[in-house]
Design a protein around this motif. Structure first.
Motif, PDB file in Angstrom:
ATOM      1  N   PRO A  79      10.053  -3.335   2.007  1.00 37.30           N
ATOM      2  CA  PRO A  79      11.410  -3.949   2.250  1.00 37.30           C
ATOM      3  C   PRO A  79      11.770  -5.003   3.239  1.00 37.30           C
ATOM      4  CG  PRO A  79      11.599  -1.825   1.681  1.00 37.30           C
ATOM      5  CD  PRO A  79      10.156  -2.047   2.110  1.00 37.30           C
ATOM      6  N   GLY A  80      11.313  -4.516   4.383  1.00 39.25           N
ATOM      7  CA  GLY A  80      11.640  -5.417   5.437  1.00 39.25           C
ATOM      8  C   GLY A  80      10.730  -6.758   5.470  1.00 39.25           C
ATOM      9  N   MET A  81       9.341  -6.510   4.976  1.00 41.39           N
ATOM     10  CA  MET A  81       8.460  -7.828   4.910  1.00 41.39           C
ATOM     11  C   MET A  81       9.046  -8.441   3.761  1.00 41.39           C
ATOM     12  SD  MET A  81       5.422  -7.619   6.511  1.00 41.39           S
ATOM     13  CE  MET A  81       4.493  -6.506   7.392  1.00 41.39           C
ATOM     14  N   ILE A  82       9.421  -8.057   2.788  1.00 43.84           N
ATOM     15  CA  ILE A  82      10.036  -8.833   1.694  1.00 43.84           C
ATOM     16  C   ILE A  82      11.068  -9.922   2.019  1.00 43.84           C
ATOM     17  CG2 ILE A  82      11.004  -8.697  -0.703  1.00 43.84           C
ATOM     18  CD1 ILE A  82       8.882  -6.889  -1.354  1.00 43.84           C
ATOM     19  N   GLU A 129       0.909  -1.160  -0.036  1.00 42.83           N
ATOM     20  CA  GLU A 129      -0.030  -0.067   0.042  1.00 42.83           C
ATOM     21  C   GLU A 129       1.068   1.289  -0.036  1.00 42.83           C
ATOM     22  OE1 GLU A 129      -4.104   1.428   2.019  1.00 42.83           O
ATOM     23  OE2 GLU A 129      -3.745  -0.417   1.481  1.00 42.83           O
ATOM     24  N   CYS A 130       1.403   1.587   1.157  1.00 48.42           N
ATOM     25  CA  CYS A 130       2.192   2.903   1.277  1.00 48.42           C
ATOM     26  C   CYS A 130       3.429   2.399   0.534  1.00 48.42           C
ATOM     27  CB  CYS A 130       2.191   3.618   2.523  1.00 48.42           C
ATOM     28  SG  CYS A 130       3.277   2.968   3.776  1.00 48.42           S
ATOM     29  N   GLY A 131       4.010   1.136   1.134  1.00 43.87           N
ATOM     30  CA  GLY A 131       5.332   0.522   0.716  1.00 43.87           C
ATOM     31  C   GLY A 131       6.283   0.778   1.666  1.00 43.87           C
ATOM     32  N   ARG A 185       1.775  -0.107   8.849  1.00 42.24           N
ATOM     33  CA  ARG A 185       0.655   0.729   9.308  1.00 42.24           C
ATOM     34  C   ARG A 185      -0.313   0.814   8.470  1.00 42.24           C
ATOM     35  NH1 ARG A 185       5.579   5.160  10.786  1.00 42.24           N
ATOM     36  NH2 ARG A 185       6.196   3.821  12.631  1.00 42.24           N
ATOM     37  N   CYS A 186      -0.436   0.160   7.368  1.00 42.34           N
ATOM     38  CA  CYS A 186      -1.693   0.258   6.522  1.00 42.34           C
ATOM     39  C   CYS A 186      -2.550  -0.956   7.034  1.00 42.34           C
ATOM     40  CB  CYS A 186      -1.284   0.112   5.131  1.00 42.34           C
ATOM     41  SG  CYS A 186      -0.160   1.609   4.676  1.00 42.34           S
ATOM     42  N   GLY A 187      -1.961  -1.951   7.718  1.00 47.22           N
ATOM     43  CA  GLY A 187      -2.732  -2.939   8.065  1.00 47.22           C
ATOM     44  C   GLY A 187      -2.885  -4.080   7.044  1.00 47.22           C
ATOM     45  N   ILE A 188      -2.290  -4.201   5.926  1.00 47.40           N
ATOM     46  CA  ILE A 188      -2.572  -4.998   4.842  1.00 47.40           C
ATOM     47  C   ILE A 188      -1.938  -6.404   4.990  1.00 47.40           C
ATOM     48  CG2 ILE A 188      -2.955  -3.266   3.143  1.00 47.40           C
ATOM     49  CD1 ILE A 188       0.005  -3.738   2.180  1.00 47.40           C
ATOM     50  N   TYR A 189      -2.106  -6.819   6.302  1.00 49.23           N
ATOM     51  CA  TYR A 189      -1.600  -8.417   6.665  1.00 49.23           C
ATOM     52  C   TYR A 189      -2.051  -9.336   5.972  1.00 49.23           C
ATOM     53  CZ  TYR A 189       0.484  -5.789  10.320  1.00 49.23           C
ATOM     54  OH  TYR A 189       1.277  -4.932  11.142  1.00 49.23           O
ATOM     55  N   ASP A 190      -3.377  -9.337   5.294  1.00 50.17           N
ATOM     56  CA  ASP A 190      -4.102 -10.418   4.555  1.00 50.17           C
ATOM     57  C   ASP A 190      -3.264 -10.448   3.248  1.00 50.17           C
ATOM     58  OD1 ASP A 190      -5.700 -11.061   6.904  1.00 50.17           O
ATOM     59  OD2 ASP A 190      -7.474  -9.939   5.999  1.00 50.17           O
ATOM     60  N   ARG A 191      -3.313  -9.241   2.697  1.00 56.45           N
ATOM     61  CA  ARG A 191      -2.560  -8.994   1.228  1.00 56.45           C
ATOM     62  C   ARG A 191      -1.196  -9.890   1.278  1.00 56.45           C
ATOM     63  NH1 ARG A 191      -4.585  -3.588  -0.378  1.00 56.45           N
ATOM     64  NH2 ARG A 191      -2.525  -2.927  -0.777  1.00 56.45           N
TER      65      ARG A 191
END
Length: 153
Positions: A102-105, A96-98, A133-139
């Motif tokens: 990098p850390g997630m990936i 989302e905001c991005g 912070r955008c809360g897109i954990y499901d995506r």
């Protein structure tokens, strides 16, 4: 003090205090700004890199503790797992905001290298230290599963 590091498969020399957080060496001295500063306390995951293949929060690792362990940043991830994760992220529009991405990936790649057939719980556990912070954990979880399926093909 002069320290020698291997970052993204390149030997590098840096002049710094050994207590300097790895994050600041990566960003300020090596110019690799894909690794983000988030909290500075090792709780948000924006600064996640791989240290000897394991995800760590680089803001909490003194550069003097790195030693001979290879460091891999978002700029240096490569190979079939990294490519599958990149494609899945783009295909599902996982960012989302991005800022956290990098850390997630980097953390997702480490998980899939260690456990290619992962469950929701495995993903949640592996990414627990990464806050979106955008809360897109499901995506993000769906993108990790898609990457895993791509690797099976």
């Amino acid at each position: 003090m002069t320290l020698r590091l291997t970052v993204n498969d390149q030997r590098r020399r840096v002049e710094t205090d050994p207590e300097t957080p790895l994050l600041w060496v990566i960003r300020e001295q090596l110019g690799l700004t894909g690794t983000k500063f988030g909290c500075g306390a090792g709780v948000c995951g924006a600064c996640t890199v791989q240290l000897d293949g394991k995800p760590v929060q680089s803001c909490s690792v003194p550069v003097g503790d790195v030693g001979r362990q290879p460091v891999t940043t978002i700029e240096g991830v490569d190979g079939p797992v990294a490519e599958a994760v990149r494609r899945a992220w783009l295909e599902l529009d996982a960012a989302e905001c991005g800022y956290c991405q990098p850390g997630m990936i980097v953390a997702a790649i480490a998980l899939l290298r260690r456990k290619p057939h992962c469950t929701d719980k495995d993903i949640d556990d592996a990414l627990r230290g990464n806050i979106c912070r955008c809360g897109i954990y499901d995506r993000i979880r769906a993108a990790v599963h898609l990457a895993a399926r791509k690797l099976e093909r």
